[in-house]
Design a protein around this motif. Structure first.
Motif, short mmCIF file in Angstrom:
data_model
loop_
_atom_site.label_atom_id
_atom_site.label_comp_id
_atom_site.label_asym_id
_atom_site.label_seq_id
_atom_site.Cartn_x
_atom_site.Cartn_y
_atom_site.Cartn_z
N LEU B 24 0.81 -1.21 0.00
CA LEU B 24 0.00 0.00 0.00
C LEU B 24 0.85 1.28 0.00
O LEU B 24 0.63 2.17 -0.83
CB LEU B 24 -0.97 -0.02 1.18
CG LEU B 24 -2.19 0.89 1.02
CD1 LEU B 24 -3.05 0.41 -0.13
CD2 LEU B 24 -3.02 0.89 2.31
N PRO B 25 1.85 1.37 0.89
CA PRO B 25 2.67 2.58 0.87
C PRO B 25 3.34 2.81 -0.48
O PRO B 25 3.45 3.96 -0.94
CB PRO B 25 3.72 2.32 1.96
CG PRO B 25 3.06 1.36 2.87
CD PRO B 25 2.23 0.48 2.00
N ILE B 26 3.78 1.73 -1.11
CA ILE B 26 4.45 1.88 -2.40
C ILE B 26 3.44 2.36 -3.45
O ILE B 26 3.75 3.23 -4.28
CB ILE B 26 5.11 0.55 -2.81
CG1 ILE B 26 6.21 0.23 -1.81
CG2 ILE B 26 5.67 0.62 -4.22
CD1 ILE B 26 6.86 -1.11 -1.98
N MET B 28 0.97 4.23 -2.84
CA MET B 28 0.76 5.65 -2.55
C MET B 28 1.85 6.51 -3.20
O MET B 28 1.58 7.58 -3.72
CB MET B 28 0.79 5.90 -1.03
CG MET B 28 -0.30 5.20 -0.27
SD MET B 28 -1.91 5.74 -0.81
CE MET B 28 -2.82 4.24 -0.72
N LEU B 29 3.10 6.01 -3.14
CA LEU B 29 4.20 6.74 -3.79
C LEU B 29 3.94 6.87 -5.28
O LEU B 29 4.16 7.91 -5.89
CB LEU B 29 5.52 6.00 -3.58
CG LEU B 29 6.21 6.09 -2.23
CD1 LEU B 29 7.43 5.19 -2.21
CD2 LEU B 29 6.64 7.52 -1.93
N ILE B 31 1.02 6.74 -6.86
CA ILE B 31 -0.08 7.70 -7.10
C ILE B 31 0.43 9.13 -6.97
O ILE B 31 0.17 9.98 -7.82
CB ILE B 31 -1.24 7.44 -6.11
CG1 ILE B 31 -1.89 6.10 -6.41
CG2 ILE B 31 -2.26 8.57 -6.19
CD1 ILE B 31 -2.96 5.70 -5.41
N ALA B 32 1.22 9.36 -5.92
CA ALA B 32 1.73 10.72 -5.71
C ALA B 32 2.61 11.18 -6.86
O ALA B 32 2.66 12.36 -7.18
CB ALA B 32 2.50 10.78 -4.39
N ASN B 40 0.21 19.61 -2.01
CA ASN B 40 -0.04 18.41 -1.23
C ASN B 40 -0.26 17.22 -2.16
O ASN B 40 -1.23 17.13 -2.88
CB ASN B 40 -1.28 18.61 -0.36
CG ASN B 40 -1.42 17.47 0.63
OD1 ASN B 40 -1.08 16.33 0.32
ND2 ASN B 40 -1.89 17.76 1.81
N LYS B 41 0.68 16.29 -2.08
CA LYS B 41 0.67 15.17 -3.01
C LYS B 41 -0.39 14.14 -2.66
O LYS B 41 -0.63 13.19 -3.40
CB LYS B 41 2.05 14.52 -3.03
CG LYS B 41 3.02 15.33 -3.83
CD LYS B 41 2.58 15.38 -5.28
CE LYS B 41 3.29 16.48 -6.02
NZ LYS B 41 2.74 16.68 -7.37
N ALA B 42 -0.99 14.29 -1.49
CA ALA B 42 -2.00 13.31 -1.10
C ALA B 42 -3.38 13.69 -1.63
O ALA B 42 -4.30 12.89 -1.60
CB ALA B 42 -2.03 13.16 0.41
N ILE B 43 -3.52 14.94 -2.09
CA ILE B 43 -4.82 15.36 -2.62
C ILE B 43 -4.79 15.28 -4.14
O ILE B 43 -3.97 15.91 -4.80
CB ILE B 43 -5.16 16.79 -2.14
CG1 ILE B 43 -5.28 16.78 -0.62
CG2 ILE B 43 -6.43 17.29 -2.79
CD1 ILE B 43 -5.38 18.16 -0.01
N ARG B 227 11.21 18.04 2.61
CA ARG B 227 10.27 19.07 3.08
C ARG B 227 10.12 20.18 2.05
O ARG B 227 9.24 21.00 2.13
CB ARG B 227 10.78 19.69 4.38
CG ARG B 227 10.54 18.82 5.58
CD ARG B 227 11.22 19.48 6.77
NE ARG B 227 11.96 18.49 7.52
CZ ARG B 227 11.46 17.84 8.55
NH1 ARG B 227 10.23 18.06 8.94
NH2 ARG B 227 12.17 16.95 9.20
N ILE B 234 11.03 13.10 -6.42
CA ILE B 234 11.43 11.97 -5.58
C ILE B 234 10.42 10.83 -5.69
O ILE B 234 10.78 9.66 -5.80
CB ILE B 234 11.58 12.42 -4.11
CG1 ILE B 234 12.72 13.43 -4.00
CG2 ILE B 234 11.87 11.23 -3.22
CD1 ILE B 234 12.95 13.95 -2.61
N TYR B 235 9.13 11.18 -5.72
CA TYR B 235 8.12 10.13 -5.87
C TYR B 235 8.25 9.44 -7.22
O TYR B 235 8.13 8.21 -7.31
CB TYR B 235 6.71 10.71 -5.73
CG TYR B 235 6.45 11.33 -4.38
CD1 TYR B 235 6.92 10.71 -3.23
CD2 TYR B 235 5.76 12.51 -4.24
CE1 TYR B 235 6.72 11.27 -1.99
CE2 TYR B 235 5.54 13.09 -3.00
CZ TYR B 235 6.03 12.46 -1.88
OH TYR B 235 5.82 13.00 -0.66
#
Lengths: 275, 264
Positions: B24-26, B28-29, B31-32, B40-43, B227, B234-235
């Motif tokens: 799952l975390p991968i 997410m990377l 998708i981002a 915000n890469k999560a939106i 940050r 990077i993603y």
């Protein structure tokens, strides 16, 4: 030179280990017991008792135990199942579970940031399901989750390697003699997998205790572990090499304890047999 | 029979659950990395491959990638040569000397990375300037145990009579080592190298303390930049890294299957 093993071949390695492993550790010892003027002092080592340092050390201990516990509880059943569906050490299905290990661990930690940020994936998912958001970012839970995720493969592999070594005939014999599943698990599989479990624990406990970058990425400076304290002693405006070395001795002490445990239990070498 | 079936279902569910947690975390990377959202890469704000375009134009990342690979390959190679040599050398030693060497070998393995890093930094800062070379030495020191511990079991199982026969038939010592001993150690050497290479790629702590100003590996670059603005790159990079690793796994799997079939 009939006997194999021209000992001279070991020379470069021994020199390397002496210069780059033993001497640097002696330098830490030297710095820990002296002050900037070069005089003997116990102050740097005693500083670990100061609540400013003892607090983070205690926190690190608790958190690494939590991380190790989570990894162990999740990894043991996984290793058991993997053992049943594959007999080959390098089989594809096992590799699938180890694969995330080959991603850079900073990238893996970064992924957890995406999930746990206040408006990250987790809270968006909760929002869609009409549930209240959970604010985990910059908490101990976040650091524990991230660290457990990072070190999980290091727990799975040694246990799996120990389980694969168990002779199927032994289990068959127990079954023939009427042992139930739980008896086999408790009295055969578990005792025989102890070396693997101990290796897994050492390989997760020590790194997760001294970790500082996960704590700063997921803890945002609010989770202050012993690794962060030591790092700050070297790289902040108040840098004090001698104090930093004194504090590192606390970590080295814990490591020596785990080393003894390692020697005591891990005679089969599961820890090193990662592949 | 029913019990067995239930257990099978349970096993599958458990495997599935762990797989989801692991991947799952991968996901997410990934998708981002294709999210057009600037901050915000999560939106989710639409699909975009801009991150990948930027990635290849980003000098910082390119440099960090080159440094990381050079370090891993160089340190892996040096560690493999030294580790293999000591394993051959150890065969002619008494048991106690051997145990002492193996004990020292375990130190960087069990020591906390942060302590290894600090220890090496103290040594370097006393005698030399920090540079790429000090990073290389630090990486070799960190990864050398993985080579030794992979080769040593193979060396212990070595069939000595083949070597002795080679010597009896007039082979010189180096020739016998090259033709008889090394081929037998090869699986251990390869494993050791791969393991050492991976550990070098993955390292943060030791690099962090021994790196020269201005030189970054992937890990320290991410730590310095995550940050700030270059997140998408990077993603994108992590997606590529993941795909490469996945591809390597599939290729390895196919190769070992072919090898198995040929073996049968």
């Amino acid at each position: 030179m009939r006997k194999l093993g021209a000992r001279i071949l070991a020379g470069p390695y021994m020199i390397w280990m002496l210069v780059f492993t033993i001497i640097p550790l002696l330098l830490i010892l030297y710095n820990a017991f002296t002050n900037t003027g070069g005089q003997f002092t116990l102050g740097n080592v005693a500083a670990i008792a100061d609540p400013v340092n003892a607090g983070p050390l205690w926190l690190s201990l608790k958190m690494s135990v939590a991380v190790t516990g989570i990894c162990l509880i999740l990894a043991f059943p996984l290793a058991l199942i993997l053992r049943q569906i594959s007999s080959d050490k390098n089989s594809f299905i096992v590799m699938i579970f180890i694969l995330p290990m080959w991603m850079n661990f900073m990238l893996r930690t970064l992924a957890w940031r995406l999930i746990l940020l206040n408006n990250g994936f987790l809270n968006q998912a909760l929002n869609i399901m009409d549930m209240d958001p959970i604010y985990l970012m910059n908490t101990k839970t976040a650091v524990i989750l991230g660290t457990a995720y990072d070190y999980f493969p290091f727990m799975v592999l040694p246990i799996y390697n120990a389980l694969v070594k168990i002779d199927r005939d032994v289990i068959q014999a127990a079954q023939d003699l009427g042992a139930g599943d739980w008896v086999i698990l408790g009295r055969i599989i578990l005792p025989l997998s102890i070396p693997g479990i101990v290796s897994g624990i050492t390989m997760v406990l020590v790194p997760s205790m001294s970790e500082f970058v996960i704590a700063s990425m997921l803890g945002g400076g609010k989770v202050y572990m012993i690794g962060n304290v030591i790092e700050q002693a070297f790289n902040s405006g108040y840098a004090d090499t001698h104090l930093g070395c004194g504090l590192s001795l606390s970590l080295m002490g814990l490591i020596i304890i785990s080393m003894i445990a390692y020697y005591f239990f891990d005679r089969g070498g599961e820890g090193s047999a990662l592949w | 029979m029913v019990k067995k079936k239930i257990r099978g279902v349970f096993s599958r569910c458990y495997l599935g659950l762990i797989l989801i947690i692991l991947y799952l975390p991968i996901l997410m990377l990934i998708i981002a990395s294709v999210n057009a959202s600037p901050r915000n890469k999560a939106i989710w704000q639409g699909f975009s491959l801009q991150g990948y375009v930027d990635l290849f134009e980003n000098e910082t990342i390119r440099q960090a990638l080159i440094t990381t690979l050079l370090l891993a390959a160089g340190a892996g190679l040096i560690a493999t040569v030294l580790g293999t040599m000591v394993c051959i050398g150890m065969m002619g030693m008494r048991k106690r000397t051997r145990a002492a060497i193996m004990g020292v070998t375990n130190i960087p393995l069990l020591n906390a990375d942060i302590v290894t890093g600090i220890a090496l930094m103290l040594l370097f800062s006393r005698f030399v300037e920090l540079s790429f070379w000090t990073m290389l030495v630090a990486h070799v020191t960190l990864i050398i145990p993985y080579v030794t511990l992979s080769v040593q079991p193979k060396a212990a199982q070595l069939n000595m009579s083949a070597y002795e026969a080679a010597i009896d038939l007039g082979a010189t010592f180096p020739y016998a080592v090259w033709k008889v001993v090394l081929p037998e150690l090869m699986p251990g050497i390869l494993t050791g190298f791969l393991l050492a290479f991976t550990m070098s790629l993955d390292d943060f702590s030791v690099t962090y303390f021994t790196k020269a100003p201005g030189i970054h590996t992937m890990s320290t670059m991410i730590n310095a930049e995550y940050r700030r603005g270059i997140q998408t790159e990077i993603y994108a990079l992590s997606t590529l890294v993941f795909l490469i690793v996945l591809l390597a796994l599939f290729l390895m799997n196919r190769r070992s299957r072919t090898a198995q079939r040929e073996g049968e």
